[in-house]
Design a protein around this motif. Structure first.
Motif, PDB file in Angstrom:
ATOM      1  N   ALA A  23       0.667  -0.678   0.193  1.00  0.00           N
ATOM      2  CA  ALA A  23       0.171   0.115   0.175  1.00  0.00           C
ATOM      3  C   ALA A  23       0.916   1.376  -0.050  1.00  0.00           C
ATOM      4  N   PRO A  26       3.398   2.718  -4.032  1.00  0.00           N
ATOM      5  CA  PRO A  26       2.314   4.051  -5.135  1.00  0.00           C
ATOM      6  C   PRO A  26       2.968   5.692  -4.606  1.00  0.00           C
ATOM      7  N   TRP A 270      -4.499   5.579 -12.739  1.00  0.00           N
ATOM      8  CA  TRP A 270      -4.587   4.330 -11.698  1.00  0.00           C
ATOM      9  C   TRP A 270      -3.362   3.547 -11.780  1.00  0.00           C
ATOM     10  N   HIS A 274      -0.329   1.690 -10.168  1.00  0.00           N
ATOM     11  CA  HIS A 274      -0.662   0.327  -8.681  1.00  0.00           C
ATOM     12  C   HIS A 274       0.080  -0.499  -9.280  1.00  0.00           C
ATOM     13  N   VAL A 278       0.597  -4.604  -7.386  1.00  0.00           N
ATOM     14  CA  VAL A 278      -0.209  -5.069  -6.637  1.00  0.00           C
ATOM     15  C   VAL A 278       0.202  -6.734  -6.760  1.00  0.00           C
TER      16      VAL A 278
END
Length: 279
Positions: A23, A26, A270, A274, A278
Motif C-alpha cells: 500500500a 505508489p 491508476w 498501482h 499489486v
C-alpha cells in the motif's frame, strides 16, 4: 503496524505487513517523481522501467550525499520513526534518519527498483519470504517470488544510502543496474516476457451498452488481482454505476456521467500508480 521485526512476526502479522508495504509503494513512487521534477528532471523520460535507468537515478541520489549525511547529533532534523516506511520500521535498529530527504529518496528508490524488476520479469508475484523456515534471513519479509527465487527489494538501496549517510564509499555507478539485470534473470521464467505497452496500458471504447475497457496483455498477465483491484476502485468512483469483469483483460463499465477520454485517463493514471505493486 507497530515495530516488530519481520522474523518475529506471526503469519497473520506478516501478511498484514506485506499489505502495508504494498500500500505504501505508489506514494513512495509518486514522491520520488515529484522530487525529480522539482530538481528539473522529466520523470517519465528518466524512469523508463529499464535497468539502465537506475544508473542516472543513482548518480542523482549520490549527488545529494551532503543532505543524506546530515548528523542528527549535530542538531539536524530527525524524522520520527513512526513516519518511516513500514519496511524500515521492521528492519532498522540503531539508525536515525536525519530528514525526510533520506526517506523520499530511499523509499522511492525501493519502489522504482521493484518496478524495474517487475517490468523485466512480469510473471513474478509478491509474497512472504521463506514462510516455513523461521531461521531463514528473509522469513516473513515482503519479497518478489519467481522461478524458485525470492528477492527482498530494499536490501541494496538501503545499503547504498546508509553508506552515503555515513560518508562512506557507496555503490559504484552501475551497481544497481547490474543488480537489477541479475535479479531479473533469476526471477524470469523460461517464457519470454510480453512487451510492456509503449502507450496506454488501458484503452476505452464507447459502446451502446457502456464503455468497453481493454487492458494490455502484458499488464493483465501479472495476475487477476491487478484488474480486480482496478475494477473495485473504479466502481467506488462518483458517477460509476456498475463495473463488470468480462474477461482477464476486459471490463464493461456503465458510467453515464463519464466520457471515454476521462475514463481512460483515470484508468491509466491508476495503472501507472498501482500496477507494479499489486500482488
Amino acid at each position: 503496524m507497530p515495530f516488530t521485526p519481520y522474523r518475529l512476526m506471526t503469519a497473520e502479522q506478516a501478511r498484514a505487513a506485506l499489505e502495508e508495504f504494498l500500500a505504501e509503494r505508489p506514494r513512495a513512487w509518486s514522491r520520488l517523481r515529484a522530487e525529480l521534477a522539482a530538481h528539473g528532471f522529466a520523470p517519465d523520460a528518466l524512469l523508463d522501467g529499464s535497468p539502465a535507468s537506475l544508473t542516472p537515478l543513482w548518480q542523482w541520489i549520490e549527488s545529494r550525499r551532503t543532505e543524506l549525511a546530515a548528523d542528527p547529533a549535530a542538531g539536524s532534523a530527525v524524522l520520527p520513526r513512526r513516519q518511516w516506511p513500514s519496511w524500515a520500521r521492521h528492519t532498522l535498529m540503531g539508525v536515525r534518519v536525519p530528514s525526510s530527504t533520506m526517506d523520499v529518496l530511499l523509499d522511492g528508490l525501493v519502489s522504482y527498483l521493484a518496478i524495474v524488476v517487475i517490468t523485466g520479469a512480469p510473471t513474478v508475484r509478491w509474497g512472504l519470504g521463506s514462510p516455513e523456515d523461521p531461521a531463514h534471513h528473509l522469513h516473513h519479509h515482503p519479497v518478489l517470488l519467481g522461478n524458485g527465487h525470492q528477492v527482498y527489494v530494499p536490501t541494496l538501496p538501503l545499503g547504498g544510502v546508509l553508506r552515503l549517510k555515513r560518508g562512506e564509499r557507496s555503490l559504484h555507478a552501475t551497481e544497481l543496474e547490474r543488480y537489477a539485470e541479475g535479479v531479473i534473470a533469476d526471477l524470469r521464467t523460461g517464457r519470454p516476457p510480453l512487451p510492456v505497452p509503449g502507450g496506454s496500458p488501458v484503452v476505452v471504447v464507447a459502446e451502446p451498452e457502456g464503455f468497453d475497457v481493454g487492458v494490455h496483455a502484458a499488464v493483465a498477465a501479472r495476475g487477476a488481482a491487478l484488474v480486480d483491484l482496478m475494477a473495485l476502485e473504479l466502481a467506488r468512483r462518483p458517477g460509476v454505476d456498475t463495473v463488470h469483469r468480462r474477461a482477464a483483460d476486459a471490463l464493461l463499465v456503465h458510467a453515464p456521467a463519464w466520457d471515454a477520454d476521462a475514463l481512460e485517463r483515470w484508468l491509466n493514471d491508476w495503472m501507472k500508480a498501482h500496477g507494479p505493486f499489486v500482488r
